[in-house]
Write an enzyme that holds these catalytic residues in place. Structure first.
Site, PDB file in Angstrom:
ATOM      1  N   GLY A 152      53.299   7.311  44.348  1.00  9.73           N
ATOM      2  CA  GLY A 152      53.169   6.089  43.564  1.00  9.73           C
ATOM      3  C   GLY A 152      54.487   5.395  43.302  1.00  9.73           C
ATOM      4  O   GLY A 152      54.637   4.714  42.280  1.00  9.73           O
ATOM      5  N   SER A 190      54.331  10.989  49.435  1.00  9.31           N
ATOM      6  CA  SER A 190      55.104   9.795  49.105  1.00  9.31           C
ATOM      7  C   SER A 190      56.180  10.143  48.072  1.00  9.31           C
ATOM      8  O   SER A 190      57.045  10.966  48.347  1.00  9.31           O
ATOM      9  CB  SER A 190      54.161   8.684  48.623  1.00  9.31           C
ATOM     10  OG  SER A 190      54.807   7.441  48.612  1.00  9.31           O
TER      11      SER A 190
END
Length: 539
Positions: free
Chosen positions: A140, A225
């Site tokens: 995120g 991520s």
């Protein structure tokens, strides 16, 4: 049959025996006794830790302990400080529902609360202790998402893999990743507080996971991520094997760790935007006001710099130096690593800005300046390998390699000198429909592998994703089952099921409806980046 698979089979067989045996028969009683001996007591879901008792909730085949605090609330005097130990709570903590995650960027609604350092634990109800532990760090961009997102539910993985699965929240944005040492030396290092949160959660796992049936000496950390960037940073630290034996890096290469100069300039930009002259100026802001400042500070940014504005930085202590350099020198020599990317990482951004898929070569401004003399030649090679694709698609293939695939391979090459290392590429995507705009025909975009790794098949955010699941559920479930098995086999120490990656073989698992192993895939494109040392993030 591998040992943990035997355990899974035994639990299933006992349940089947119970279902088939006549009620009240000796067979039923024996099956019940076996299940009771090999399962958690009674209805349920209780654990006793040194902090106090914990009561969870029974789910299908597992116990879930939700919203367990792993550190003191980072509020009041603890705001902008490293995480402090959680005090014993006394009595029984009812961990039966999720708690709010950390405050997110206002673009995501600004949801969350600052008292957010909690984790969730899923433990199989097959009984016995010393199960491998899998700890997930969500992504995120260090400013969005939380452990409570449905896609990150670890229950299916816990049951299928006979493992204890943990996920956690860590501070986001300004609250966790802004370096305040320039305002007050007492706050030096605060720009890595989000990373310290993650490390504190791993410490908590070591101290307490045995109470949930896990083996604290057999921990695998996996993340995607931003979570994978955090793991990359940990691999560059001193003795990461103290906290985990294995690591899975999903689309988060180490060169996205910031330089010290970048961390300083990002902080100065925040201070200038908000008229901040002392930590007290920032500390008096409400959560909402902090998020509004964060939004204003990023409002003047564009392109990749907005997506990577926050993140861990090389502070000389927690992160002593550049990730790949440190890994090549053996910083993670005792850790097995699995790393991979999706085939079309940058297609993800078309979900928010469809024009990214139309990026012309002339607009590819993030291409490394030192490679300018080979830019056209590289484009020509990528285009020749993708006949018929428009220019924007070819440029995005180059951008995917620059930002994700090639740096991930560099990390794998560096680690392969020391320990078994494995590489994958996720290629499956929602089937293309001729005639639709490019943004409605996405490839294997960033994050697409997550619904398969966790088994929930939540593809709603992708165009026609839910429809594809409805139409192809058996095939997609098989792919998901294979991926969950690979991730959990790796956590059990068995390897994920394909050959190790070395600079000579470049063995790569390709995840598609029919998974395969390819040796040196797209190697002519990979070689075009040879000689370029990806720098740590600096802007």
């Amino acid at each position: 049959m591998r040992v943990h698979r035997v355990k899974r089979w035994a639990a299933t067989a006992a349940a089947t025996l119970l279902a088939l045996a006549p009620a009240g028969s000796a067979g039923a009683r024996e099956a019940l006794a076996a299940l009771a001996a090999d399962g958690r007591q009674g209805h349920g879901c209780r654990a006793v830790t040194s902090l106090g008792r914990v009561e969870g909730v029974a789910q299908e085949g597992r116990c879930a302990f939700l919203g367990v605090p792993y550190a003191a609330a980072p509020t009041g005097a603890n705001r902008f400080r490293p995480p402090r130990p959680q005090e014993p709570w006394g009595g029984t903590l009812r961990a039966v529902e999720e708690r709010p995650g950390c405050p997110e960027d206002l673009g995501a609604g600004g949801e969350g609360v600052e008292d957010c350092l909690h984790l969730n634990v899923w433990a199989p109800r097959t009984g016995g202790g010393h199960k491998p532990v899998m700890v997930f760090l969500h992504g995120g961009a260090f400013q969005l998402d939380s452990a409570e997102e449905p896609v990150f539910d670890g229950g299916r993985m816990a049951v299928r893999g006979d493992a204890v699965v943990v996920n956690l929240d860590y501070r986001l944005g300004i609250l966790g990743w802004t370096e305040l040492g320039g305002l007050d030396p007492a706050y030096a290092g605060s720009g890595n507080n989000g990373l310290r949160d993650e490390l504190a959660a791993l410490e908590w796992v070591h101290r307490h996971v045995a109470a949930f049936g896990g083996n604290p000496a057999d921990v695998t950390v996996f993340g995607q991520s931003a979570g994978a960037v955090s793991i990359s940073a940990m691999l560059a630290g001193d003795h990461p094997e103290r906290l985990f034996r294995r690591a899975v890096v999903q689309s988060g290469p180490g060169y996205l760790v910031h330089t010290a100069g970048s961390a300083r300039r990002a902080a100065e930009h925040v201070f200038t935007t908000g008229g901040i002259h002392a930590v007290a100026d920032l500390d008096r802001l409400t959560t909402r006001e902090v998020l509004e400042l964060q939004q204003r500070a990023q409002g003047g940014l564009s392109g990749p710099s907005a997506a990577v504005f926050f993140g861990p930085w090389i502070d000389g202590s927690l992160i002593p130096g550049p990730v790949v350099e440190r890994v090549a020198a053996g910083s993670a020599r005792h850790v097995e690593v699995m790393a991979g990317t999706t085939e079309n990482e940058t297609d993800f951004w078309a979900l928010f800005n469809p024009s990214v898929l139309d990026l012309p070569l002339s607009g590819y401004r993030t291409f490394p300046a030192v490679l300018a003399d080979r830019k056209q030649r590289m484009y020509d090679r990528y285009a020749a390998n993708r006949p018929g694709l428009p220019e924007g698609r070819v440029v995005n293939a180059m951008l995917t390699d620059q930002t994700e695939r090639i740096p991930t391979l560099r990390l794998a090459e560096a680690q392969s000198r020391w320990r078994p290392t494995y590489v994958y590429q996720f290629d499956w995507h929602v089937p293309y429909v001729p005639g639709l705009p490019a943004a409605q025909n996405l490839g294997a975009a960033h994050t697409l592998e997550l619904p398969f790794v966790f088994g929930g098949l939540q593809l709603d955010r992708f165009p026609r994703g839910a429809q594809t699941v409805a139409e192809q559920r058996p095939a997609l479930t098989r792919l998901s089952d294979r991926m969950m098995t690979a991730w959990t086999d790796f956590a059990h120490g068995d390897g994920p099921g394909w050959p190790c990656y070395t600079p000579d073989s470049r063995a790569t698992r390709i995840w598609d409806l029919e998974p395969s192993v390819r040796y040196a895939p797209h190697d002519d494109e990979r070689a075009l980046w040879d000689g370029y040392d990806f720098p740590d993030l600096d802007f």
